[in-house]
Design a protein around this motif. Sequence first.
Motif, PDB file in Angstrom:
ATOM      1  N   ALA B 175     -75.814 -10.442  55.643  1.00 37.47           N
ATOM      2  CA  ALA B 175     -76.859  -9.865  56.486  1.00 37.47           C
ATOM      3  C   ALA B 175     -78.201 -10.411  56.031  1.00 37.47           C
ATOM      4  CB  ALA B 175     -76.861  -8.345  56.389  1.00 37.47           C
ATOM      5  N   ILE B 176     -79.091 -10.645  56.997  1.00 33.37           N
ATOM      6  CA  ILE B 176     -80.432 -11.115  56.637  1.00 33.37           C
ATOM      7  C   ILE B 176     -81.295  -9.902  56.321  1.00 33.37           C
ATOM      8  CG2 ILE B 176     -82.423 -12.426  57.414  1.00 33.37           C
ATOM      9  CD1 ILE B 176     -80.535 -13.719  59.479  1.00 33.37           C
ATOM     10  N   PRO B 178     -85.009  -9.262  55.589  1.00 31.65           N
ATOM     11  CA  PRO B 178     -86.384  -9.736  55.409  1.00 31.65           C
ATOM     12  C   PRO B 178     -87.078  -8.995  54.269  1.00 31.65           C
ATOM     13  CG  PRO B 178     -85.984  -9.138  57.691  1.00 31.65           C
ATOM     14  CD  PRO B 178     -84.805  -8.697  56.918  1.00 31.65           C
ATOM     15  N   PHE B 182     -89.285 -10.528  51.049  1.00 32.01           N
ATOM     16  CA  PHE B 182     -90.620 -10.123  50.609  1.00 32.01           C
ATOM     17  C   PHE B 182     -90.600  -9.746  49.135  1.00 32.01           C
ATOM     18  CE2 PHE B 182     -91.431  -9.675  55.083  1.00 32.01           C
ATOM     19  CZ  PHE B 182     -92.784  -9.931  55.197  1.00 32.01           C
ATOM     20  N   PHE B 304     -96.918  -7.666  48.822  1.00 28.89           N
ATOM     21  CA  PHE B 304     -95.636  -8.172  49.299  1.00 28.89           C
ATOM     22  C   PHE B 304     -94.525  -7.160  49.022  1.00 28.89           C
ATOM     23  CE2 PHE B 304     -97.266 -12.689  48.965  1.00 28.89           C
ATOM     24  CZ  PHE B 304     -97.306 -12.834  50.325  1.00 28.89           C
ATOM     25  N   LEU B 307     -94.842  -4.255  51.331  1.00 27.07           N
ATOM     26  CA  LEU B 307     -94.427  -4.655  52.680  1.00 27.07           C
ATOM     27  C   LEU B 307     -92.905  -4.686  52.783  1.00 27.07           C
ATOM     28  CD1 LEU B 307     -96.698  -7.521  53.995  1.00 27.07           C
ATOM     29  CD2 LEU B 307     -96.443  -5.208  54.832  1.00 27.07           C
ATOM     30  N   LEU B 310     -91.737  -1.179  52.995  1.00 28.09           N
ATOM     31  CA  LEU B 310     -92.046  -0.594  54.306  1.00 28.09           C
ATOM     32  C   LEU B 310     -91.084  -1.107  55.364  1.00 28.09           C
ATOM     33  CD1 LEU B 310     -95.923  -0.621  54.632  1.00 28.09           C
ATOM     34  CD2 LEU B 310     -94.396   1.328  54.551  1.00 28.09           C
ATOM     35  N   ILE B 311     -90.825  -2.426  55.318  1.00 28.15           N
ATOM     36  CA  ILE B 311     -89.942  -3.004  56.330  1.00 28.15           C
ATOM     37  C   ILE B 311     -88.539  -2.433  56.190  1.00 28.15           C
ATOM     38  CG2 ILE B 311     -88.778  -5.153  56.942  1.00 28.15           C
ATOM     39  CD1 ILE B 311     -91.461  -6.513  56.621  1.00 28.15           C
ATOM     40  N   LEU B 315     -88.050  -0.467  59.428  1.00 31.02           N
ATOM     41  CA  LEU B 315     -87.318  -1.340  60.342  1.00 31.02           C
ATOM     42  C   LEU B 315     -85.823  -1.264  60.059  1.00 31.02           C
ATOM     43  CD1 LEU B 315     -88.572  -3.205  62.448  1.00 31.02           C
ATOM     44  CD2 LEU B 315     -88.292  -5.082  60.887  1.00 31.02           C
ATOM     45  N   GLY B 316     -85.483  -0.793  58.856  1.00 33.92           N
ATOM     46  CA  GLY B 316     -84.078  -0.738  58.468  1.00 33.92           C
ATOM     47  C   GLY B 316     -83.472  -2.103  58.246  1.00 33.92           C
ATOM     48  N   ALA B 317     -84.311  -3.073  57.876  1.00 29.17           N
ATOM     49  CA  ALA B 317     -83.798  -4.431  57.690  1.00 29.17           C
ATOM     50  C   ALA B 317     -83.979  -4.884  56.263  1.00 29.17           C
ATOM     51  CB  ALA B 317     -84.498  -5.411  58.600  1.00 29.17           C
TER      52      ALA B 317
END
Lengths: 218, 317
Positions: B175-176, B178, B182, B304, B307, B310-311, B315-317
């Motif tokens: 899975a990617i 992001p 960061f 970073f 971030l 937070l993402i 975003l759940g990613a």
Amino acid sequence: MTLSTQLINLMAALLLLIAFAMLAQRRILSLIHLFAWQGAVLTANSVIVAYSTGQTHLYYSALLTLALKVIVMPLILHRLIIRLNIKWDVETLINIPTTMLVGIALVVISFNVALPISQLAGTITRSTLGIAVAIVLLSFLMMITRRKAVPQVIGFLAMENGLFFAATSTTYGMPMVVELGIALDVLVGMLILGIFFFQVRQAFDSLDLKHMERLKEE
Amino acid sequence: MAEFVESFLSQLAQTVLVVLLAPLMLGWVNQCRAWLQNRSGPGLLQPYRVLHKLFHKDALLAHNASVIFRAAPYIQFGCMVLAASIVPVLGTNLAFSPAADVIALVGVFALARVFSSLAAMDVGTAFGSLGARREMLVASLSEPALLMVFFTPLLIVQSSSLSSIVDALAHRDFAIYPSLAFAAVAFIMVLLAENARIPVDNPATHLELTMIHEALILEYSARHLALIEWATAVKLTVYCAIGIALFAPWGMVEGTNWLMFPAAAGALVIKLALAGTGLAVLETVSAKMRIFRAPEFLGMAFLFAVLGMLIRQLLGA
């Protein structure tokens, strides 16, 4: 999560990263490069969304983004700063870490604002709406913190990028007519602002906008 | 009982491996830097030779050196060995891993740093105090960034133990993330700052205007200096191992499968060599910053990391 959703999330994260990089960037030339990169990521995002949802009109808008925001506008800006002889200009930004912290707060706020809307939306890109709002607000913050004219214009253009991304993430893009209208608007606005730069410099001998705070002539 | 013995043996093997391999890692980084700068390097084994030389010298102490000054090298070395035993490098079945999680690991690094700063101020030379202040400036900014870096994988796996993080990340579907990217960027920035590498500090300089780490250890000689140098090498290796464990954990042994250990060791050596090369490239292409730019650099690292978190959260990613 499917691969396309993951890729879209990755693009959204990259856009957020570029928005923060623009906020912190001192050099005008690098700022223009970052703006071009933002357009490129936006194009890639549109193509991914178009491919995974079968919305063919998004391919056209991706093409439009590529032509205008990755090639034409950075070229115009580049020529502008060469003509204005400010290619190597470095802006004295004070307190970048504080600006960054404000930026993080903006990201949190925009995620919270976007949450109810994205829960209503049925698109596969809905979770990225928060990032789109964040990019708009961050570009706005950039316009507030900059004092020179060119970075402010780049902030304005980046804000338009954020709006475009928001449209893609909530409704798979705006109708083609609206999109074309906005794109041409931004292009014409860019050209007019380019002429403005020369006028501003002629009148005040610099592109620092603090000279324009005084409304009366002595 | 057999299980405990097994995990204890695997623990012992890993700790000894990291501690013995650390000077080689340092030698490899120096060698890569030399190659990139068109010099012929001192050789991979140079750090071992330096340690050997230093251990055979007589130690000199300042007249007013207190107990702290004498104890600090041992405490630093002990802290780094402890850190080396918490971080999984070959397998995740470690006897020590329930004892300390990633947050405690940050604390262990902090303990070593406090003592090195205290020892630097102990003798009362100007350089020592200067170095201690600079070290604390950098540390006070890099430590929160490091904690934030750890929070992202911690949120993904829902556990703060490094062993379970590695277990979960190494054996998941592709899975990617992001957010992890960061965190990785932030981690590299923290690694450069914490290990006194360019652009924050230059490990090869003795120029008083710029040095941080070297200013702390100016008063040390012989076996004390050797221990500190060794601890520095172990710290660098442990940081690289943490980076590998969090962001590239593939190839690590799950449980205690002794047959898999040689393969895992091979993977580890390759990954460490790549990390060392990357570090050398980074150090060659970047210039040292003014010290007052360091807060900005570490502020970016913190940004970073936040971030990434937070993402992950939003975003759940």
